[in-house]
Design an enzyme around this catalytic site. Structure first.
Site, PDB file in Angstrom:
ATOM      1  N   GLN A 234       0.829  -1.210   0.000  1.00 31.94           N
ATOM      2  CA  GLN A 234       0.000   0.000   0.000  1.00 31.94           C
ATOM      3  C   GLN A 234       0.858   1.253   0.000  1.00 31.94           C
ATOM      4  O   GLN A 234       0.547   2.244  -0.660  1.00 31.94           O
ATOM      5  CB  GLN A 234      -0.933  -0.002   1.220  1.00 31.94           C
ATOM      6  CG  GLN A 234      -1.659   1.312   1.487  1.00 31.94           C
ATOM      7  CD  GLN A 234      -2.588   1.732   0.355  1.00 31.94           C
ATOM      8  OE1 GLN A 234      -3.086   0.895  -0.395  1.00 31.94           O
ATOM      9  NE2 GLN A 234      -2.813   3.033   0.218  1.00 31.94           N
ATOM     10  N   GLU A 235       1.955   1.211   0.732  1.00 35.19           N
ATOM     11  CA  GLU A 235       2.809   2.392   0.864  1.00 35.19           C
ATOM     12  C   GLU A 235       3.584   2.694  -0.417  1.00 35.19           C
ATOM     13  O   GLU A 235       3.682   3.852  -0.824  1.00 35.19           O
ATOM     14  CB  GLU A 235       3.797   2.195   2.024  1.00 35.19           C
ATOM     15  CG  GLU A 235       3.171   2.209   3.413  1.00 35.19           C
ATOM     16  CD  GLU A 235       2.783   3.619   3.861  1.00 35.19           C
ATOM     17  OE1 GLU A 235       3.070   4.580   3.119  1.00 35.19           O
ATOM     18  OE2 GLU A 235       2.181   3.745   4.936  1.00 35.19           O
TER      19      GLU A 235
END
Length: 370
Positions: A234-235
């Site tokens: 996600q990051e």
């Protein structure tokens, strides 16, 4: 007097169901939806479950029921069963089996008090068991969020005291909006299928490179490595050279100050970044050590994304509103209701839900390869 009439209607429905044990209990829900859990009924259930005070529930792992792997358990059905057990002051012991036929057989044989099931009505009929709708008649909500509308709680018979208390609990959750919020959080349509094709390609290409680092760092900080890897995806999409406009960088997208505090000298070094991210996530989890899992993970993710100070402010607002700040559905509902007015809240909702989706995808792929 009104409550006595409702109780009489409930007993009539149970009698009707007992005469037709294969009928799904839609009528039962309609009859007792206004009722809260009855103390004497709850006492009877606890007496029946002594001396262990344990509620054994069986389920097949799936998007609507539960995900259970490596000590990390979560899911729409699981959250409902967990809150039911807590309302009865019972310890929940959830077992997973390979298929619905096995789950129904466990209930029939008395190995479990009930099953979280997505079995067809025909299968439940053939097993001569009684089912109540797990959404208390809110199938449109389940359908909206891509959950299985066949979801039900399956009991040995309609005369089981658990069938009535569980029904009351489920309808209470529907009336308070909890089922709506849980379904929204566990939304199966949140990440489009076409987008998941790209996610799958990214994970197949990059995850094997960093999997050992995720596993090592997760073990050191007592985390689920799938959870940690989902955060990394996600990051940064697992790109160690990722840089945001605000200056965070690396696989775990750490700020320079957080990196220093976590002992990370080079944020673009994937191993260091993953180690730093794991350490910081453990600090966030420690912030909410009074909150049970899996809720603690969701709180920690919001704190990882927005900062623990913001989460503390939200919890104080909920407390002033008379809502329990230690219940994830309340925090999630607050973020979701206010996300149009506050972009940070919208980002936090997206952040937590996407990580949940990615984690489940990583787990499912690993299970498929076993």
């Amino acid at each position: 007097m009104k409550q006595n009439r409702q109780l009489s209607r409930s007993r009539l429905c149970l009698k009707y169901l007992n005469s037709r044990p294969y009928l799904k209990a839609t009528i039962l829900f309609a009859a007792i939806a206004p009722l809260s859990l009855n103390v004497s009924q709850g006492h009877q259930v606890k007496q029946d479950l002594k001396p262990s005070n344990t509620l054994t529930v069986v389920a097949v792992q799936g998007p609507t029921t539960v995900f259970q792997q490596d000590g990390f358990t979560h899911g729409f059905g699981y959250d409902l069963a967990r809150s039911y057990a807590k309302s009865m002051d019972l310890r929940l012991d959830l077992k997973t089996v390979k298929d619905n036929a096995t789950a129904l057989r466990w209930v029939k044989q008395g190995k479990a008090e009930f099953a979280l099931s997505t079995a067809s009505i025909a299968a439940i009929e053939n097993a001569k068991l009684t089912a109540v709708e797990g959404s208390c008649g809110a199938q449109p909500i389940l359908e909206k969020y891509g959950l299985d509308t066949n979801f039900s709680w399956v009991f040995k018979s309609a005369e089981d005291p658990l069938a009535l208390t569980a029904t009351g609990h489920l309808c209470q959750n529907k009336n308070t909006g909890t089922i709506q919020q849980l379904a929204s959080f566990y939304d199966r349509n949140y990440v489009k299928e076409s987008d998941m094709v790209k996610v799958d390609k990214d994970l197949q290409k990059r995850l094997p490179i960093y999997q050992a680092s995720f596993k090592q760092s997760a073990k050191k900080h007592d985390l689920d490595w799938h959870f940690l890897a989902a955060i990394g995806y996600q990051e940064s999409y697992l790109r160690p050279d990722s840089v945001s406009p605000t200056g965070v960088r690396g696989v775990m997208m750490l700020t320079s100050s957080t990196a220093r505090a976590m002992g990370v000298k080079d944020r673009t070094d994937a191993t260091q970044s993953i180690q730093g991210g794991a350490k910081y996530m453990q600090l966030m989890l420690d912030e909410y050590d009074h909150i049970p899992y899996p809720d603690r993970n969701w709180y920690a993710l919001v704190a990882y994304n927005m900062g623990p100070g913001t989460v503390r402010s939200i919890r104080k607002r909920l407390e002033r509103q008379g809502k329990n700040p230690d219940q994830w559905v309340n925090v999630y509902n607050y973020l979701e209701r206010n996300q149009r007015a506050n972009g940070r809240y919208r980002q936090a909702v997206q952040y937590v839900k996407r990580i949940r989706v990615y984690m489940e995808h990583i787990k499912s792929n690993e299970l498929a390869q076993l």
